[in-house]
Scaffold this active site. Structure first.
Site, PDB file in Angstrom:
ATOM      1  CB  ILE A 157      -0.975  -0.004   1.203  1.00  0.00           C
ATOM      2  CG1 ILE A 157      -1.775  -1.329   1.240  1.00  0.00           C
ATOM      3  CG2 ILE A 157      -1.895   1.217   1.147  1.00  0.00           C
ATOM      4  CD1 ILE A 157      -2.481  -1.705  -0.058  1.00  0.00           C
ATOM      5  CB  THR A 158       1.278   3.861  -2.639  1.00  0.00           C
ATOM      6  OG1 THR A 158       1.755   2.938  -3.597  1.00  0.00           O
ATOM      7  CG2 THR A 158       1.993   5.196  -2.797  1.00  0.00           C
ATOM      8  CG  ASP A 240     -10.792   2.843 -16.099  1.00  0.00           C
ATOM      9  OD1 ASP A 240     -10.137   1.796 -16.261  1.00  0.00           O
ATOM     10  OD2 ASP A 240     -12.019   2.940 -16.324  1.00  0.00           O
ATOM     11  NE  ARG A 243      -5.020  -0.388 -14.561  1.00  0.00           N
ATOM     12  CZ  ARG A 243      -5.908  -1.362 -14.538  1.00  0.00           C
ATOM     13  NH1 ARG A 243      -6.880  -1.410 -15.438  1.00  0.00           N
ATOM     14  NH2 ARG A 243      -5.842  -2.296 -13.604  1.00  0.00           N
ATOM     15  NE  ARG A 268      33.242   8.614 -22.033  1.00  0.00           N
ATOM     16  CZ  ARG A 268      34.233   8.256 -21.229  1.00  0.00           C
ATOM     17  NH1 ARG A 268      34.721   9.114 -20.344  1.00  0.00           N
ATOM     18  NH2 ARG A 268      34.720   7.043 -21.285  1.00  0.00           N
ATOM     19  CD  GLN A 336      24.837  -0.332 -23.331  1.00  0.00           C
ATOM     20  OE1 GLN A 336      24.364  -0.845 -22.319  1.00  0.00           O
ATOM     21  NE2 GLN A 336      25.932  -0.801 -23.910  1.00  0.00           N
ATOM     22  N   GLY A 340      30.194   2.913 -18.267  1.00  0.00           N
ATOM     23  CA  GLY A 340      30.452   2.485 -16.886  1.00  0.00           C
ATOM     24  C   GLY A 340      29.930   3.477 -15.856  1.00  0.00           C
ATOM     25  CD  GLU A 363      -2.173   3.204  -9.789  1.00  0.00           C
ATOM     26  OE1 GLU A 363      -3.001   3.567 -10.636  1.00  0.00           O
ATOM     27  OE2 GLU A 363      -1.826   3.915  -8.827  1.00  0.00           O
TER      28      GLU A 363
HETATM   29  N1  CAA Z   1     -14.795   0.873 -14.702  1.00  0.00           N
HETATM   30  C1  CAA Z   1     -15.964   0.569 -14.103  1.00  0.00           C
HETATM   31  N2  CAA Z   1     -16.432  -0.708 -14.004  1.00  0.00           N
HETATM   32  C2  CAA Z   1     -15.671  -1.692 -14.512  1.00  0.00           C
HETATM   33  C3  CAA Z   1     -14.440  -1.441 -15.137  1.00  0.00           C
HETATM   34  C4  CAA Z   1     -14.006  -0.086 -15.229  1.00  0.00           C
HETATM   35  N3  CAA Z   1     -12.860   0.214 -15.819  1.00  0.00           N
HETATM   36  N4  CAA Z   1     -13.902  -2.611 -15.536  1.00  0.00           N
HETATM   37  C5  CAA Z   1     -14.751  -3.583 -15.181  1.00  0.00           C
HETATM   38  N5  CAA Z   1     -15.819  -3.018 -14.555  1.00  0.00           N
HETATM   39  C6  CAA Z   1     -17.010  -3.711 -14.062  1.00  0.00           C
HETATM   40  C7  CAA Z   1     -17.710  -4.424 -15.217  1.00  0.00           C
HETATM   41  O1  CAA Z   1     -18.632  -3.579 -15.865  1.00  0.00           O
HETATM   42  C8  CAA Z   1     -18.372  -5.586 -14.512  1.00  0.00           C
HETATM   43  O2  CAA Z   1     -19.562  -5.158 -13.880  1.00  0.00           O
HETATM   44  P1  CAA Z   1     -21.054  -5.537 -14.480  1.00  0.00           P
HETATM   45  O3  CAA Z   1     -21.072  -7.026 -14.594  1.00  0.00           O
HETATM   46  O4  CAA Z   1     -22.001  -4.990 -13.465  1.00  0.00           O
HETATM   47  O5  CAA Z   1     -21.122  -4.856 -15.800  1.00  0.00           O
HETATM   48  C9  CAA Z   1     -17.393  -5.901 -13.400  1.00  0.00           C
HETATM   49  O6  CAA Z   1     -16.608  -4.741 -13.177  1.00  0.00           O
HETATM   50  C10 CAA Z   1     -16.506  -7.067 -13.734  1.00  0.00           C
HETATM   51  O7  CAA Z   1     -15.856  -6.786 -14.926  1.00  0.00           O
HETATM   52  P2  CAA Z   1     -14.948  -7.847 -15.674  1.00  0.00           P
HETATM   53  O8  CAA Z   1     -15.696  -9.136 -15.779  1.00  0.00           O
HETATM   54  O9  CAA Z   1     -14.414  -7.222 -16.929  1.00  0.00           O
HETATM   55  O10 CAA Z   1     -13.746  -8.009 -14.632  1.00  0.00           O
HETATM   56  P3  CAA Z   1     -12.742  -9.202 -14.495  1.00  0.00           P
HETATM   57  O11 CAA Z   1     -12.999  -9.885 -13.215  1.00  0.00           O
HETATM   58  O12 CAA Z   1     -12.673  -9.970 -15.767  1.00  0.00           O
HETATM   59  O13 CAA Z   1     -11.295  -8.504 -14.279  1.00  0.00           O
HETATM   60  C11 CAA Z   1      -9.388  -7.199 -14.516  1.00  0.00           C
HETATM   61  C12 CAA Z   1     -10.913  -7.399 -14.676  1.00  0.00           C
HETATM   62  C13 CAA Z   1      -9.084  -6.224 -15.606  1.00  0.00           C
HETATM   63  C14 CAA Z   1      -8.510  -8.401 -14.706  1.00  0.00           C
HETATM   64  C15 CAA Z   1      -9.203  -6.619 -13.122  1.00  0.00           C
HETATM   65  O14 CAA Z   1      -9.327  -7.603 -12.156  1.00  0.00           O
HETATM   66  C16 CAA Z   1      -7.910  -5.852 -12.936  1.00  0.00           C
HETATM   67  O15 CAA Z   1      -7.781  -4.713 -13.395  1.00  0.00           O
HETATM   68  N6  CAA Z   1      -6.924  -6.433 -12.231  1.00  0.00           N
HETATM   69  C17 CAA Z   1      -5.726  -5.751 -11.849  1.00  0.00           C
HETATM   70  C18 CAA Z   1      -5.858  -5.109 -10.513  1.00  0.00           C
HETATM   71  C19 CAA Z   1      -4.881  -4.010 -10.318  1.00  0.00           C
HETATM   72  O16 CAA Z   1      -4.660  -3.184 -11.196  1.00  0.00           O
HETATM   73  N7  CAA Z   1      -4.293  -3.944  -9.134  1.00  0.00           N
HETATM   74  C20 CAA Z   1      -3.396  -2.905  -8.827  1.00  0.00           C
HETATM   75  C21 CAA Z   1      -3.405  -2.619  -7.394  1.00  0.00           C
HETATM   76  S1  CAA Z   1      -3.540  -0.975  -6.950  1.00  0.00           S
HETATM   77  C22 CAA Z   1      -1.995  -0.302  -6.887  1.00  0.00           C
HETATM   78  O17 CAA Z   1      -1.063  -0.792  -7.451  1.00  0.00           O
HETATM   79  C23 CAA Z   1      -1.994   0.981  -6.170  1.00  0.00           C
HETATM   80  C24 CAA Z   1      -0.756   1.596  -5.689  1.00  0.00           C
HETATM   81  O18 CAA Z   1      -0.595   1.754  -4.486  1.00  0.00           O
HETATM   82  C25 CAA Z   1       0.219   2.207  -6.617  1.00  0.00           C
END
Ligand code: CAA
Length: 384
Positions: A157-158, A240, A243, A268, A336, A340, A363
């Site tokens: 967790i950041t 979203d 990213r 250089r 590169q 060195g 993310e």
């Molecule tokens: N916005 C809103 N709703 C969304 C969405 C989006 N971008 N993407 C999917 N959904 C909704 C869908 O509409 C669906 O809902 P409904 O059935 O009601 O329509 C539901 O979510 C499920 O969608 P999917 O079946 O497409 O989802 P999935 O289970 O197949 O998986 C995945 C999607 C893309 C693999 C997802 O699990 C994913 O993004 N995984 C990666 C997680 C991640 O990025 N983790 C990072 C951790 S956070 C971090 O790193 C923070 C930090 O501190 C820097």
């Protein structure tokens, strides 16, 4: 579409560039060594309106557009990637989710101090055994009278330590898969919320990354964000925007590595001439400039789609995938070109290389971005 920035966007870019180079850059290398959290940067960034840039003014933000946010975040990443990841999580995921899904009362209580930079926020989705697949998380939130009681462990967790408020996802209904995940706003002072293990990372060393442990952590039902079962959508929609933020970070670090490589190459001399006279170096410079520009166009394009209110999930993933892979190549090439010297801490490129490594991982890994993009392309046949 080729991008032309507005006068206001250029003004924001210049203002943040000046701040970043004067205030953030001078301590970045030292903080990388000592792992000292840049609290003083955030105080000043809050005053400049950089900690809740896209939040409406009535809730303490600047009401800036996403393009301006990308420009600002890239400028901060140019000087210090550790500072930029905290800015990114705060703006893209924490403030944005509160602004989009919060009630007026929640916004007044939590968003106002976050957006003004008075406090920092964290976003807790990942668990020890649930990273790319957040639906398999095991943290639970059980309704008990007017409260929910949260139990579980969140990982990587950041700002786990330095934040004052956490958005945490937890299962409220195991049988409902992703529809059974909810999101809660938890002030850090809540009993039962414990900061656990601190990661010792290869990069982004001045930003803290910790476990957060919830042990019978009781929060009022009023602290649920959105409705019960909205947690997965809140996380996905926050990611979203997140990213686009990681793409912006990638741009900033790539530009810094590129500029350092040009500077070094200009000084250089080998075989009697500046190494910029050698075609081997010139061609690398051409490739690096082209790739950075391509990533910039993808990132600004995703941000402008967001600004126009269009669905930008696919484009955010494309920008993140391309820009985060691009910065791996650019930082390696910058080393590169330094030869060195690039392998030593006398030059900043080794830090850029280490900092950028996580961009293809957090993310959503590059593999996850490819899933999001291919799902979208196959489902939605719209032309580019
Ligand atoms: N916005 C809103 N709703 C969304 C969405 C989006 N971008 N993407 C999917 N959904 C909704 C869908 O509409 C669906 O809902 P409904 O059935 O009601 O329509 C539901 O979510 C499920 O969608 P999917 O079946 O497409 O989802 P999935 O289970 O197949 O998986 C995945 C999607 C893309 C693999 C997802 O699990 C994913 O993004 N995984 C990666 C997680 C991640 O990025 N983790 C990072 C951790 S956070 C971090 O790193 C923070 C930090 O501190 C820097």
């Amino acid at each position: 579409m080729l991008f032309k920035l507005t006068d206001e966007q250029v003004m924001i870019q210049n203002m943040v560039r000046e701040f970043s180079r004067k205030v953030v850059a001078p301590t970045a290398a030292e903080r990388d060594k000592t792992r000292e959290f840049p609290s003083d940067n955030f105080k000043q960034m809050g005053e400049l309106g950089l900690m809740g840039m896209m939040v409406p003014e009535e809730f303490g933000g600047e009401a800036a557009d996403a393009v301006s946010y990308v420009l600002a975040l890239s400028e901060i990443a140019y000087s210090c990637a550790s500072t930029s990841v905290v800015m990114s999580v705060q703006n893209s995921i924490v403030c944005e989710s509160l602004n989009k899904f919060g009630t007026k009362k929640q916004k007044q209580e939590f968003l106002v101090p976050l957006a003004s930079g008075e406090i920092l926020g964290a976003f807790a989705l990942t668990e020890p055994d649930a990273g790319s697949d957040p639906v398999s998380q095991t943290t639970t939130a059980v309704k008990d009278g007017d409260d929910y009681v949260i139990n579980g462990t969140k990982r990587f967790i950041t700002s786990g330590e330095s934040s004052s408020v956490v958005l945490v996802t937890a299962k409220t209904d195991e049988a409902q898969a992703y529809r059974g995940i909810s999101c809660f706003i938890v002030p850090k002072a809540t009993p039962g919320l414990i900061v656990g293990h601190h990661e010792d990372k290869m990069g982004l060393r001045a930003s803290d990354t910790t476990d957060l442990i919830f042990e019978n952590c009781r929060v009022p039902a009023a602290n649920i964000l959105g409705k019960e079962g909205d947690g997965f959508k809140i996380a996905m929609s926050g990611l979203d925007s997140g990213r686009i933020g990681i793409a912006a970070q990638s741009l900033g670090v790539a530009q810094a590595a590129f500029d350092a490589a040009i500077k070094y190459a200009g000084k250089r001399k080998q075989f009697g001439v500046s190494i910029t006279k050698h075609q081997a170096i010139r061609f690398q410079i051409a490739d690096m400039a082209t790739k950075i520009e391509a990533a910039r166009q993808l990132t600004l394009s995703a941000a402008s789609m967001k600004d126009r209110g269009e669905k930008f999930t696919r484009e955010a993933s494309m920008a993140k995938l391309f820009a985060s892979e691009m910065v791996q190549e650019i930082t390696a090439q910058a080393i590169q070109i330094h030869g060195g010297y690039g392998f030593t801490t006398d030059y900043p490129v080794e830090r850029f290389y280490r900092d950028a490594r996580v961009f293809t991982i957090y993310e959503g890994t590059s593999e996850i971005q490819r899933i999001v993009i291919s799902n979208s392309v196959l489902k939605d046949k719209r032309k580019p």
